[in-house]
Design a protein around this motif. Structure first.
Motif, PDB file in Angstrom:
ATOM      1  N   LEU A  90      39.501 -67.933 -16.534  1.00 53.29           N
ATOM      2  CA  LEU A  90      38.861 -66.637 -16.720  1.00 53.29           C
ATOM      3  C   LEU A  90      37.998 -66.634 -17.977  1.00 53.29           C
ATOM      4  N   ASP A  91      36.702 -66.369 -17.812  1.00 56.87           N
ATOM      5  CA  ASP A  91      35.770 -66.269 -18.931  1.00 56.87           C
ATOM      6  C   ASP A  91      34.677 -65.280 -18.555  1.00 56.87           C
ATOM      7  N   ALA A  92      33.680 -65.139 -19.436  1.00 58.46           N
ATOM      8  CA  ALA A  92      32.617 -64.158 -19.212  1.00 58.46           C
ATOM      9  C   ALA A  92      31.840 -64.453 -17.938  1.00 58.46           C
ATOM     10  N   SER A  93      31.636 -65.746 -17.646  1.00 58.65           N
ATOM     11  CA  SER A  93      30.892 -66.112 -16.448  1.00 58.65           C
ATOM     12  C   SER A  93      31.629 -65.691 -15.186  1.00 58.65           C
ATOM     13  N   HIS A  94      32.945 -65.912 -15.145  1.00 61.90           N
ATOM     14  CA  HIS A  94      33.726 -65.501 -13.983  1.00 61.90           C
ATOM     15  C   HIS A  94      33.759 -63.986 -13.847  1.00 61.90           C
ATOM     16  N   ALA A 202      29.977 -71.765  -7.877  1.00 61.60           N
ATOM     17  CA  ALA A 202      30.132 -72.355  -9.215  1.00 61.60           C
ATOM     18  C   ALA A 202      31.353 -71.813  -9.951  1.00 61.60           C
ATOM     19  N   HIS A 203      32.188 -71.044  -9.288  1.00 61.65           N
ATOM     20  CA  HIS A 203      33.327 -70.426  -9.957  1.00 61.65           C
ATOM     21  C   HIS A 203      34.601 -70.605  -9.137  1.00 61.65           C
ATOM     22  N   MET A 206      39.865 -68.053  -6.663  1.00 57.13           N
ATOM     23  CA  MET A 206      40.972 -67.137  -6.899  1.00 57.13           C
ATOM     24  C   MET A 206      40.719 -66.241  -8.114  1.00 57.13           C
ATOM     25  N   VAL A 207      40.068 -66.797  -9.129  1.00 58.22           N
ATOM     26  CA  VAL A 207      39.759 -65.999 -10.318  1.00 58.22           C
ATOM     27  C   VAL A 207      38.739 -64.925  -9.975  1.00 58.22           C
ATOM     28  N   ILE A 208      37.693 -65.308  -9.258  1.00 57.50           N
ATOM     29  CA  ILE A 208      36.678 -64.331  -8.850  1.00 57.50           C
ATOM     30  C   ILE A 208      37.302 -63.251  -7.973  1.00 57.50           C
TER      31      ILE A 208
END
Length: 326
Positions: A90-94, A202-203, A206-208
């Protein structure tokens, strides 16, 4: 022959057997394709049943509050199950990708559930499934990917199918409010699919998905607080929570995981066709459990929309190869 040579000869079959055992174990770890196809079919069955189950919950809670509760609980389940992946990726991009993908999906679910309150589960399911036909034209609008001839044919078949549904209305020719609202929701589902194609690869999936659920939970709760009265907890019977358990654990979490795993092993067109069967199962469940009345125009409309979905995914042989170059 020396003892060392004898020992090596004796060990050689053991090594070969171990290698064969490892290969067999690897083969066992990778099920055949039909297992994943059955998984996708099971997801379609679960989603088909959800239309009838959600219709039943509308007697106890207003439409937007149902979606809010659904995604709040689904977010909690995803956090519990995938907390390690969230901590790792999990980060800003996700978060940004999840918001871009999740916003049209959240809007679509809100509108779809409002539409379900004003139509039958079967009609709601088939009208929602028209997003398959809309996607190629939205790709043309946003990504400059022109649709092929099969997409045009599918769109015409779909419009004809919607016309038959209008013909089967109880008040004469015309679509009811719930039908029109459902069609609008299918447009937002199509926008969600376009966004997934643009930002999802690119992500971590499951996080998205968790970010999408969290966004939907926040948005739906805000809209419900503004537009609908607070739920009456006295009306939330064990039957209601049983229905919500099906919707949250079955059609939101389990079916999504079946889809994500299955689509890694099944070709996209075949996977899309299997998943689109949710509308067929929704009609069957609606007839059996909801008592939806079947008329010839209604069945003709359902059949044409399903053919349109199939043509949209598989093409028309030579016509499918007539795709216009980007």
């Amino acid at each position: 022959m020396s003892r060392e040579e004898v020992r090596k000869c004796a060990q050689e079959p053991l090594r070969e057997g171990a290698a064969a055992g490892t290969a067999a174990a690897g083969a066992r770890r990778e099920p055949p394709v039909w297992v994943f196809e059955l998984g996708l079919l099971l997801a379609a069955i679960i989603w088909g049943g959800a239309f009838v189950v959600l219709k039943d919950t509308l007697d106890a809670m207003t439409p937007i509050w149902i979606i809010a509760v659904r995604f709040c609980l689904a977010t909690l389940v995803m956090i519990v199950v995938f907390h390690r992946r969230l901590a790792r990726y999990l980060d800003a991009s996700h978060v940004l990708a999840g918001v871009v993908i999740g916003l049209p999906e959240a809007i679509a679910f809100i509108i779809q559930n409002v539409g379900l309150a004003g139509t039958t589960p079967g009609r709601n399911a088939f009208l929602t499934a028209t997003y398959c036909v809309m996607v190629p034209f939205l790709n043309w609008a946003f990504l400059r990917r022109r649709p092929g001839a099969n997409s045009v044919v599918a769109a015409l078949l779909c419009l004809t199918g919607v016309g038959f549904l209008a013909l089967s209305g109880e008040r004469g020719f015309g679509l009811g409010f719930g039908d029109v609202v459902t069609l609008v929701s299918s447009l937002f589902f199509a926008l969600n699919i376009v966004a997934v194609g643009r930002f999802g690869r690119a992500h971590d999936a499951m996080v998205i998905t968790t970010v999408m659920f969290a966004l939907a939970a926040v948005l739906c709760t805000a809209v419900a607080l503004a537009a609908e009265p607070l739920p009456s907890f006295a009306a939330l019977t064990p039957r209601f929570w049983g229905c919500m358990a099906y919707v949250v654990l079955g059609s939101t979490v389990a079916a999504l995981l079946l889809q994500n795993v299955g689509q890694r092993h099944v070709p996209p067109a075949q996977a899309a066709l299997l998943l689109s069967l949710e509308s067929v199962f929704a009609v069957l469940f609606s007839i059996v459990f909801y008592g939806e009345r079947v008329t010839p125009p209604l069945m003709a409309g359902f059949a044409l929309i399903f053919v349109a979905i199939t043509v949209s995914q598989f093409g028309l042989g030579p016509l499918a190869r007539a795709k216009v170059r980007d």
